[in-house]
Design an enzyme around this catalytic site. Sequence first.
Site, PDB file in Angstrom:
ATOM      1  CG  ASP A 197      -0.712   3.874   5.170  1.00  0.00           C
ATOM      2  OD1 ASP A 197       0.229   4.715   5.999  1.00  0.00           O
ATOM      3  OD2 ASP A 197      -1.828   3.445   5.575  1.00  0.00           O
ATOM      4  CB  CYS A 236      -5.390  -0.561   4.583  1.00  0.00           C
ATOM      5  SG  CYS A 236      -5.450   0.556   2.691  1.00  0.00           S
ATOM      6  CG  HIS A 268      -1.817  -0.860   5.880  1.00  0.00           C
ATOM      7  ND1 HIS A 268      -2.254   0.391   6.794  1.00  0.00           N
ATOM      8  CD2 HIS A 268      -1.758  -0.099   4.994  1.00  0.00           C
ATOM      9  CE1 HIS A 268      -3.272   0.970   5.886  1.00  0.00           C
ATOM     10  NE2 HIS A 268      -2.741   1.047   4.720  1.00  0.00           N
ATOM     11  CB  CYS A 282      -0.987  -0.187   1.308  1.00  0.00           C
ATOM     12  SG  CYS A 282      -1.971   1.685   1.600  1.00  0.00           S
ATOM     13  NE  ARG A 312      -0.025   4.706   8.628  1.00  0.00           N
ATOM     14  CZ  ARG A 312      -1.648   4.911   9.202  1.00  0.00           C
ATOM     15  NH1 ARG A 312      -2.844   4.717  10.269  1.00  0.00           N
ATOM     16  NH2 ARG A 312      -2.680   4.051   8.327  1.00  0.00           N
TER      17      ARG A 312
HETATM   18 CO    CO Z   1      -3.391   1.730   2.851  1.00  0.00          CO
END
Ligand code: CO
Length: 212
Positions: free
Chosen positions: A44, A101, A98, A42, A46
């Site tokens: 993301d 999400c 993750h 992803c 993080r």
């Molecule tokens: Co995500």
Amino acid sequence: MRDLRELLENNRAWSERIKQQDPGFFQALAQQQTPRYLWIGCSDSRVPATQLVGLRPGELFVHRNVANVVVHTDFNCLSVLQFAVDLLKVKHVIVCGHDGCGGVQAAMRNLKLGLTDNWLRHVQDVMHGHEGLLAEISDEAHRLNRLCELNVIEQVLNVSRTTIVQNAWSRGQEVTVHGWIYGIGDGLLRDLNICITNQSELSTAYEDAVRT
Ligand code: CO
């Protein structure tokens, strides 16, 4: 602010640090890359792929998009996969989702975000495909995390069904497709027990992973 001075300074410090530890590091990398792994994860912020598996530049080939989706008409993702499998000869493709999400959550709640909604329709397809399983989970956070897992399992199946992986397997090239989930809250990866090394394992591995 037109410049991003802090980032450029960070970069200089980072480069210096590596050169001190290993003076020939960048020269060696400039010659070639020989990563053994392709990471599909992803976007993301993080979930920093290379960092969280403790690898260095040159060791992990990476494709990231919102909610780590692999679609058979996405030439961006397919090109990365083809380059990784056919040219770099990676041994492992890791699909990593993750928990919590935002993309999967938007799909689950049917939020209206804009263009992204169309992309997230693929995650809604996963959700609709497992409606029964998901309906049994009353807690929304748990349901979201289960959908994050199911989404990874589906994308592992999609990677395995691409012409790229299918052709690699039929010419005897070793490529293993894995499904993992990353815990934002503890920084730990969890193997979803789906690991596919050839066509004959595909349906059983998928069914087992969905059941567990
Ligand atoms: Co995500």
